[in-house]
Design an enzyme around this catalytic site. Sequence first.
Site, PDB file in Angstrom:
ATOM      1  N   LYS A  64       0.833  -1.197   0.000  1.00  0.00           N
ATOM      2  CA  LYS A  64       0.000   0.000   0.000  1.00  0.00           C
ATOM      3  C   LYS A  64       0.872   1.253   0.000  1.00  0.00           C
ATOM      4  O   LYS A  64       1.986   1.258   0.536  1.00  0.00           O
ATOM      5  CB  LYS A  64      -0.907  -0.052   1.234  1.00  0.00           C
ATOM      6  CG  LYS A  64      -2.008   0.989   1.298  1.00  0.00           C
ATOM      7  CD  LYS A  64      -2.875   0.726   2.525  1.00  0.00           C
ATOM      8  CE  LYS A  64      -3.970   1.765   2.713  1.00  0.00           C
ATOM      9  NZ  LYS A  64      -4.788   1.479   3.925  1.00  0.00           N
ATOM     10  N   SER A 139      -9.623   1.634   3.378  1.00  0.00           N
ATOM     11  CA  SER A 139      -8.793   2.469   2.527  1.00  0.00           C
ATOM     12  C   SER A 139      -7.845   1.690   1.626  1.00  0.00           C
ATOM     13  O   SER A 139      -7.247   2.249   0.715  1.00  0.00           O
ATOM     14  CB  SER A 139      -7.993   3.448   3.384  1.00  0.00           C
ATOM     15  OG  SER A 139      -7.096   2.741   4.253  1.00  0.00           O
ATOM     16  N   SER A 163      -9.924  -1.091   7.260  1.00  0.00           N
ATOM     17  CA  SER A 163      -9.384  -0.776   5.941  1.00  0.00           C
ATOM     18  C   SER A 163      -8.701  -1.915   5.224  1.00  0.00           C
ATOM     19  O   SER A 163      -8.379  -1.796   4.039  1.00  0.00           O
ATOM     20  CB  SER A 163      -8.418   0.416   6.039  1.00  0.00           C
ATOM     21  OG  SER A 163      -9.130   1.612   6.226  1.00  0.00           O
TER      22      SER A 163
END
Length: 393
Positions: A64, A139, A163
Amino acid sequence: LRSGRLSAHDAVRAALQAADDHARLNAFRRLHTEAALATAEQLDDALAAGERPGPLHGLPLAVKDNVDEAGQVCAGACAAYEDRVPHADAEVVQRLRAAGAVIIGRTHMHELADGVTSENEAYGPVVNPHRAGHHPGGSSGGSGAAVAAGIVPAALGTDTGGSVRIPAALCGVVGIKPTAGRVPDTGVMPLSTTLDHVGVLAASANLAGAVLDVIGDAPDDAARPSKGAPLRLGVITGFGLEPDAGVAQRFTEARDRLLQHGHTVREVHLDGLARGIALLSAIYPAEAAAWHRDQLERTPARFSPVIRKDLERGLRPKAAEKRAAALPKAHALRDQVDALFTDHDLLLSPTTPHPARPFDSPDPHLYLTYTCPFNLTGHPAASVPMGDVDGLP
C-alpha cells in the site's frame, strides 16, 4: 516457485503484464517494473546456484502507498506528500524481501487512509474488479482490487477501522487484521497510532497466513484449539445495524455450514458495539493531525478539502479531550471481548452490512459498523468470502 517449476522472472513478468491489462482499475500508484524484474532474476540465479529459497521465494506482491520503500515516493495517495522519498524500507518490507518476495508496485488507496471507499480526489478512484462504477472499499482498495483481479496473489494493507477487511469483503478476497502489535508499523505512515494495524489481503487463507508469518512476530499459540476439535463459535449481536437481506442470507448459510461440520454456535451480546464508530471518530483525528500538522501548515491546498477538514478537526483543543474520554470506553470493550474468549474459540459476524455500492453513494461510514470495534479492542479479525449477493461479493 520454490521448486523451480515456475521461475520468479516469469511470475513477476506475468504480474506486471496483468497490472497493465487491468489498468482501468487504477489499483496501483506506481509499478517497479525494472527493479522487480531484476530482483526476480537474482532470485532465479540464487536458486539455480543451490541456495535455499525463502518462504515467499519469487512471489510477486504489492504494498500500500503508505508503507515506506527506500528510494520510492511514499505519499499515502496524497498530493501533499508527492515529494516524500524515504531512505529506508519499512520493517514489514524488509521482512518480505528477506523472505524472497518481489514487490512489483505500490497500490492506490483512500487519501492518507482516511476513508473506506478508495475514492481519491487527486488521483481518481480505485474501481471494483467485479463491477465498473462501484468502489472496492477502503482504505486499502488498491490492494483488494489487485488481489481480486489476479494481478498479485497477496498485498499489504493497513487497517484503522476496517481498511483491510472492508476491501477484502467487497472484492471477494481474504483479509486479516492481526492482533495489535504483532506486526511492526515502523516505516508506515500512521492514521492513528492507537488503532492502526498492518495487515494482509490475499487470494486464500493459507497464503494470507504465510505472508502474516513473515511480516509478524511469532504468535502465542497456547490458547489455540486442537486441530479437528469442534469449535465453540459465538455470533455477535449488539452492533445496532442489521445487514442487508442478501448479506444476512449468506451469513446464515455460512453459520449453518459450520453447524453441519460439528461446531457449536450460539449468539453472544456485546455492550458498546453500537458506539464503535463514535469511539473511532473520537480517537483518530487528534493522532492523525499530530503526524500531519507540519505538512498541513506548509501546503494546506495540496490536501483534498475533505481530508484537510478532518485534520483541522483533529487540531482543535477538544479533539484531545474527546480522545482521552474515548480510550477508557475502548478498553472496557476489549475486556468484554477477552471475557467471551473464556467460553468461545471464535466470534462471528458479517464484515460489511451490504456489498459494494456505486461511487459517491451516501453513508459510507456504515461499512465500519462490524469492523471498527476490533481496532478499538486490538483483537485479530479476518474477513473470508461467503458468496455473492446479486453478483457482488
